[in-house]
Structure formats: C-alpha cells, structure tokens
Design a protein around this motif. Structure first.
Motif, PDB file in Angstrom:
ATOM      1  N   SER A  97       3.193  -7.397   4.561  1.00  0.00           N
ATOM      2  CA  SER A  97       1.271  -7.416   5.201  1.00  0.00           C
ATOM      3  C   SER A  97       0.033  -7.768   4.324  1.00  0.00           C
ATOM      4  O   SER A  97       0.512  -8.271   2.623  1.00  0.00           O
ATOM      5  CB  SER A  97       0.449  -5.691   5.175  1.00  0.00           C
ATOM      6  N   SER A  98      -0.804  -7.985   4.370  1.00  0.00           N
ATOM      7  CA  SER A  98      -2.355  -8.525   3.866  1.00  0.00           C
ATOM      8  C   SER A  98      -2.737  -8.119   2.928  1.00  0.00           C
ATOM      9  O   SER A  98      -2.971  -8.365   1.802  1.00  0.00           O
ATOM     10  CB  SER A  98      -3.144  -9.535   4.926  1.00  0.00           C
ATOM     11  N   ARG A  99      -2.717  -6.641   2.972  1.00  0.00           N
ATOM     12  CA  ARG A  99      -3.080  -5.207   2.278  1.00  0.00           C
ATOM     13  C   ARG A  99      -1.386  -4.422   0.994  1.00  0.00           C
ATOM     14  O   ARG A  99      -1.099  -4.010   2.801  1.00  0.00           O
ATOM     15  CB  ARG A  99      -3.961  -5.195   2.260  1.00  0.00           C
ATOM     16  N   ALA A 100      -1.789  -4.513   0.198  1.00  0.00           N
ATOM     17  CA  ALA A 100      -1.223  -2.581  -0.151  1.00  0.00           C
ATOM     18  C   ALA A 100      -2.661  -1.296   0.118  1.00  0.00           C
ATOM     19  O   ALA A 100      -2.226  -1.443  -0.661  1.00  0.00           O
ATOM     20  CB  ALA A 100      -0.177  -3.357  -1.768  1.00  0.00           C
ATOM     21  N   SER A 101      -2.052  -1.048   1.199  1.00  0.00           N
ATOM     22  CA  SER A 101      -3.183  -0.046   1.392  1.00  0.00           C
ATOM     23  C   SER A 101      -2.867   0.582   2.924  1.00  0.00           C
ATOM     24  O   SER A 101      -2.317   0.169   3.595  1.00  0.00           O
ATOM     25  CB  SER A 101      -4.782  -0.871   1.451  1.00  0.00           C
ATOM     26  N   PRO A 102      -3.704   1.453   2.830  1.00  0.00           N
ATOM     27  CA  PRO A 102      -3.517   3.077   4.461  1.00  0.00           C
ATOM     28  C   PRO A 102      -4.543   1.731   5.420  1.00  0.00           C
ATOM     29  O   PRO A 102      -4.083   1.849   6.335  1.00  0.00           O
ATOM     30  CB  PRO A 102      -3.766   3.840   3.903  1.00  0.00           C
ATOM     31  N   LEU A 103      -5.430   1.580   4.835  1.00  0.00           N
ATOM     32  CA  LEU A 103      -6.314   1.074   5.490  1.00  0.00           C
ATOM     33  C   LEU A 103      -6.059  -0.587   5.659  1.00  0.00           C
ATOM     34  O   LEU A 103      -5.819  -1.714   4.718  1.00  0.00           O
ATOM     35  CB  LEU A 103      -7.589   0.857   4.483  1.00  0.00           C
ATOM     36  N   PRO A 104      -6.451  -1.584   6.609  1.00  0.00           N
ATOM     37  CA  PRO A 104      -6.678  -3.016   7.083  1.00  0.00           C
ATOM     38  C   PRO A 104      -7.550  -3.526   6.504  1.00  0.00           C
ATOM     39  O   PRO A 104      -7.243  -4.869   6.140  1.00  0.00           O
ATOM     40  CB  PRO A 104      -6.134  -3.376   8.564  1.00  0.00           C
TER      41      PRO A 104
END
Length: 334
Positions: A97-104
C-alpha cells in the motif's frame, strides 16, 4: 476484567499473563519516545536521499519479473519477500500500500514504488507474517490476497489468527517460537526476534512477534523479521542451521540510543551474518518507509562501510534493488 493471555505458559520466558515479552532487557525508558520526537523535529529528520527521491528510485527500484519457473527469491522492498519453490509461491510480510498506517491520508508514506501488485501474482500458496506493525502487516494487501487467493495458507505468530480471519483469510495457523508446521514438502518454523507488537492503543504485546525459517530439500532460509541484535539470535542457527539464505535488517536504526532494542544496525547485521556462517543474505528493512532518523540512502552505504570494517570482501551480503531477484539453483555455491 483485564485481558489475559490465552496462550500463557509459565515455563516460557517470553510469555507473560498479559501477553509476550523479550527475554532481553528493555532498553527504553519512560519519556524516551517523546524525547526522540522532539529531537528529530528540531533537527528536521529524516532528510531526503542526497541526490533526491527521483534519483534514489532510479538507482534502487525496478519492477519484479516473475517469468521463468526456477526456484527464486525476490526482494519487494522493506521486509517484503517473495519465494518461488517448486512452483509454490510464498509471500512474507507483504506491504504494497501507499502508507504503513491505519489511515490512508496520514502516517509513514511509501517513498519508492511497489515492484508488483497482488494481481500480478500467478498464484499464492503461503503468506508468512512476522508481527502486527503496520510496516509488516498491511490490511489492504491482506484483504486483496484473501479475495484473490482464498486457498492461500497464512502462518502467523500467536495472537494474530483472529485479525486475519476478520479480514477474510480462510486458512490460518498460529505458531509460538520454535514451533513448526510441515506442508507440501515445506517446513515453516517460527523463531525468536527481539521486538514487540502493537496495532492499537490497547493491544501492546498481546500478540507475538517472530522470524521465520523456511526449509525444503535444498533451501534453508532464515528471515529474521524485525529485530534488534541479541546474542540469543545465535541459538536459531545453532538449532536450525546452517542456512544457505538469510534476510537480515539493516535500516531504521537511528538514533541508536532509541532504536537498538528493536532494530539492528548494519554493524550488528554484519556481525550476525558472520556468526551464522556468511550465507547469501538479503539486506531488508530499508528503502521504502522513513521510520527512523536514517535517510533512505544511508543503510546501504553504512552496510558497505560495516562490511569493509569487518574485513569482508565477499559479495554474499550486499544491497539488492527493490524488485531484484536471485535464482536459488545451486545456492550453496553462490
């Protein structure tokens, strides 16, 4: 009632009634996280690669070529690895994915492109997950895998099975350190790592973290996962070695005073590589996300310095391009 560890075994040093722990001393002290955040903000860290992001991508990234049918290993960036063994595909810590995060829209952003997508895989047989941090367990990627490859078998540390099932995974096996499962001529063993787990504000260390050993008739591969250095890691090679392929982390180590209990630096990685017999080793945990104070281009340069300082001229532990692969045929002669 407080949460209780349903796998708790008082005879195991890494178990607690509330979850799991490292056998090693905890090096972080209260207030260290806030201190690090203040210091990196004041110093405007991390800095971009010296030549800029486009030049870094040009130098270090390529698309993954899955053609052929030989046994092969691909580095997909950060800690993500793809293995093809006897036409079976094994994906480890896939984060596409574009981020390593729970939020886009917030959290560590991917700075280099993913070298493939789930739709480009011809099939997928096994998925190994080392722990539940967002740069190793990516919800969108897992959901895409579960939809496209419903027969894929996930093998995860204790405490992660429920999370996977809620995201559509149909076949999941949970293992403790030193436990193994044999499937289709492959043996997967969960092994210790010096790290921790946390997915939300309420689940710190409630699930286990681990590395993986993958073995068949010709390959004996140690994927260290996310780990600080510890002499205890040598027990993995003593029990399950010798290895002819390894993946050891070299990034997200700065500042060392804050990161050393969870991420090893290139000097420690070289020492560990030497201690396990210098197998062909893929440097991982760098090149994609800016998770610490070291810029994206520092780990490969620091690895070269560490290797030379250790008197090593072998090409067995050098940086790969994201998307690059190596044949596993005659691997012992590499």
């Amino acid at each position: 009632m407080a949460w209780q560890n349903p796998w708790y075994d008082a005879s195991l040093a890494h178990h607690t009634p509330e979850g799991f722990r490292n056998p090693e001393e905890e090096l972080r002290k209260p207030g260290d996280l806030q201190r690090w955040r203040r210091e990196r903000k004041a110093a405007n860290l991390p800095r971009p690669p010296q030549a800029g992001y486009p030049a870094f991508i040009e130098s270090w990234c390529q698309s993954a070529d899955l053609s052929g049918n030989d046994d092969r290993v691909w580095w997909l960036g950060h800690a993500a690895i793809l293995l093809r063994l006897n036409q079976r595909y094994i994906l480890i810590d896939p984060v596409l994915s574009s981020r390593a995060s729970p939020l886009p829209f917030a959290g560590p952003e991917r700075k280099t492109p993913a070298p493939l997508s789930v739709t480009q895989l011809p099939h997928l047989d096994f998925v190994l997950i080392s722990h539940n941090h967002y740069d190793h367990l990516d919800r969108p990627t897992v959901k895409r895998i579960a939809r496209r490859f419903p027969a894929a078998q996930f093998i995860v540390p204790l405490g992660m099975g429920g999370w996977c099932r809620k995201r559509g995974v149909r076949h999941v096996t949970e293992l403790d350190w030193w436990q193994s499962v044999d499937v289709s001529g492959l043996t997967f063993t969960a092994v210790p790592a010096r790290h921790w787990s946390m997915r939300t504000f309420w689940d710190r260390n409630r699930s286990l973290w681990c590395g993986w050993v993958v073995r068949n008739m010709t390959l004996n591969f140690w994927f260290s996962g996310d780990s600080g250095y510890s002499d205890n890691l040598l027990e993995i090679a003593n029990r399950l070695g010798p290895f002819n392929l390894a993946a050891l982390p070299i990034g997200a180590y700065a500042p060392k005073w804050f990161m050393q209990g969870q991420h090893m630096d290139p000097d420690q990685a070289v020492h560990l590589w030497q201690s396990i017999g210098r197998p062909l080793t893929l440097p991982i945990h760098w090149g994609v996300f800016e998770l610490a104070d070291d810029p994206l281009d520092e780990p490969p340069a620091a690895l070269e310095i560490a290797r030379q300082a250790a008197g090593e001229s072998s090409q067995g532990f050098i940086p790969w391009r994201i998307g690059e692969s190596r044949s596993l045929l005659n691997i012992d002669s590499d």
